[in-house]
Design a protein around this motif. Structure first.
Motif, short mmCIF file in Angstrom:
data_model
loop_
_atom_site.label_atom_id
_atom_site.label_comp_id
_atom_site.label_asym_id
_atom_site.label_seq_id
_atom_site.Cartn_x
_atom_site.Cartn_y
_atom_site.Cartn_z
N CYS A 114 0.85 -1.21 0.00
CA CYS A 114 0.00 0.00 0.00
C CYS A 114 0.88 1.25 0.00
O CYS A 114 0.59 2.24 -0.69
N ALA A 115 1.99 1.19 0.75
CA ALA A 115 2.91 2.34 0.82
C ALA A 115 3.51 2.62 -0.56
O ALA A 115 3.64 3.78 -0.97
N VAL A 116 3.85 1.56 -1.30
CA VAL A 116 4.40 1.75 -2.65
C VAL A 116 3.38 2.50 -3.52
O VAL A 116 3.72 3.46 -4.22
N LEU A 117 2.14 2.06 -3.46
CA LEU A 117 1.12 2.72 -4.29
C LEU A 117 0.90 4.17 -3.85
O LEU A 117 0.72 5.05 -4.69
N LEU A 118 0.91 4.42 -2.54
CA LEU A 118 0.76 5.80 -2.07
C LEU A 118 1.90 6.66 -2.62
O LEU A 118 1.69 7.80 -3.03
N GLY A 119 3.08 6.08 -2.69
CA GLY A 119 4.23 6.79 -3.26
C GLY A 119 4.07 7.04 -4.76
O GLY A 119 4.63 7.98 -5.31
N LYS A 120 3.31 6.17 -5.41
CA LYS A 120 3.14 6.31 -6.87
C LYS A 120 1.99 7.23 -7.28
O LYS A 120 1.93 7.67 -8.42
N LEU A 121 1.05 7.46 -6.35
CA LEU A 121 -0.16 8.19 -6.74
C LEU A 121 0.11 9.62 -7.21
O LEU A 121 -0.60 10.13 -8.06
N GLY A 122 1.17 10.22 -6.66
CA GLY A 122 1.49 11.61 -7.03
C GLY A 122 1.74 11.78 -8.52
O GLY A 122 1.57 12.87 -9.07
N ARG A 123 2.18 10.74 -9.18
CA ARG A 123 2.52 10.83 -10.60
C ARG A 123 1.48 10.14 -11.48
O ARG A 123 1.61 10.13 -12.71
N PHE A 124 0.45 9.57 -10.85
CA PHE A 124 -0.45 8.70 -11.62
C PHE A 124 -1.25 9.46 -12.68
O PHE A 124 -1.41 8.97 -13.80
N ASP A 125 -1.75 10.66 -12.33
CA ASP A 125 -2.53 11.42 -13.33
C ASP A 125 -1.67 11.69 -14.57
O ASP A 125 -2.13 11.55 -15.71
#
Ligand code: PLP
Length: 358
Positions: A234-245
């Motif tokens: 979950c932490a990895v995905l939280l780290g990735k969300l900033g660039r997802f858009d």
């Protein structure tokens, strides 16, 4: 060139991802730590869905969705045969029958014109797949389902981030299931997945099934599974969300650019009222082996999703003897997926197009 460039993505996000993982190592709540709910809330906001339940994988999401709907031996669930095996596998695992409806030749998604004829008195759910990152015809499927009082599960393992008539994939039907397998449009660094629903009772059931059917500590009120997603993932995905858009926009732009460069290779089409996040960018050729060889000689990796329609797979063939799904069978002979990720460059695409033309 990588088929999917996960290393470039990590380089771009290293600080955020490392910090997020370090925080888990510091607090030590590896199972159901605070990152789990934080991620679920962010994904609820992203999809517009009232409830998100993170789980151990996309496969587990499908299993839990079917269990929450109480799918049992003898029941039928309608899906397509042109998908990753997990879609049908979870239906069969519960003792139910996967009833196949063929796909459309241009999108490789369920051909809704054939759906109604597949419904029987034993049908308990419809499970369309949003293949290659493009939502299926969800409104038409929901309309057929509503007339028959059936729930619809979107297998959105490949389509997290895609939109459909202004709404987000995963929030288009009774339940949406996605996968965070590393190569998916939103991927963690291991296995992960999530379920989405706007139905309070189903959300409660899904949360309980995720932890062995527990409604309270060691109070098991239903049969469940060990299906949680780790705090670190979950932490990895939280780290990735900033660039997802940005990544989604970039994937869409690259997909459309591929469409222009490769029109004569008959790419899978995206309908005008939706977007694809191109979990796979897929073209077709009746001479697939030669095309793959030519690209390989130029150092360009390709993949085939999928080389057999599920009714042709050894573990399934006996059940479907005498049935044919001609569009699915033909796609299985012709499809080729090309390198795709937000970190692919236009120069990479030009090289791929030149190798294909050569
Ligand atoms: C259409 C489809 N359904 C289900 C799954 C299963 O997801 P996972 O690999 O996370 O278990 C996948 C992914 O591989 C998929 O592509």
């Amino acid at each position: 060139m990588d088929f999917i460039d996960l290393k470039a993505q990590y380089r771009a996000l290293k600080r955020d991802i490392d910090a997020r993982i370090q925080r888990v190592l510091d607090h030590g709540q590896y199972i159901l730590g605070p990152e789990v709910r934080e991620l679920e809330e962010k994904l609820e906001a992203y999809t517009g869905s009232r409830h998100c339940v993170s789980v151990a994988s996309g496969t587990e999401a499908l299993l839990i969705a079917l269990m929450a709907l109480d799918i049992k031996p003898g029941d039928e669930v309608i899906t397509t045969p042109f998908t990753f095996v997990a879609t049908a596998e979870m239906i069969v695992l519960l003792g139910a029958r996967a009833v196949f409806v063929d796909v459309e030749p241009d999108t490789a998604n369920m051909d809704v014109s054939q759906l109604e004829a597949a419904i029987t008195p034993r049908t308990r759910a419809i499970m369309p797949v949003s293949l290659y990152g493009q939502p299926a015809d969800m409104d038409e499927i929901n309309a057929v389902a509503a007339r028959r009082g059936l729930p619809v599960i979107e297998d959105a393992a490949q389509s997290f981030g895609a939109s459909y008539k202004g709404r987000r994939s995963c929030n288009l039907s009774t339940i949406g299931c996605t996968s965070f397998f590393p190569s998916k449009p939103l991927g963690c660094y291991g296995d992960g997945g999530a379920l989405f629903t706007n139905d309070e009772a189903l959300a409660k059931a899904m949360r309980e099934i995720r932890v062995h059917g527990q409604s309270g500590r060691y109070n098991h009120t239903r049969i469940g599974v060990g299906g949680r997603m780790d705090s670190i993932q979950c932490a990895v995905l939280l780290g990735k969300l900033g660039r997802f858009d940005w990544e989604v926009e970039r994937r869409i732009a690259l997909g459309r650019r591929y469409d222009q460069l490769l029109a004569r290779f008959d790419p899978v089409k995206v309908k005008s009222d939706r977007t694809s996040v191109y979990a796979q960018y897929t073209i077709r050729s009746s001479d697939r082996d030669r095309v793959q060889e030519r690209l390989k000689a130029e150092g360009i990796p390709t993949a085939v999703h999928y080389p057999l329609s599920l009714h042709q797979q050894p573990a399934y063939a006996a059940q479907y003897r005498g049935q044919s799904f001609p569009v699915s069978e033909r796609l299985a002979r012709e499809v080729i997926s090309l390198p795709m990720s937000a970190d692919l460059t236009e120069a990479d695409q030009d090289r791929i197009a030149a190798a294909l033309a050569g």
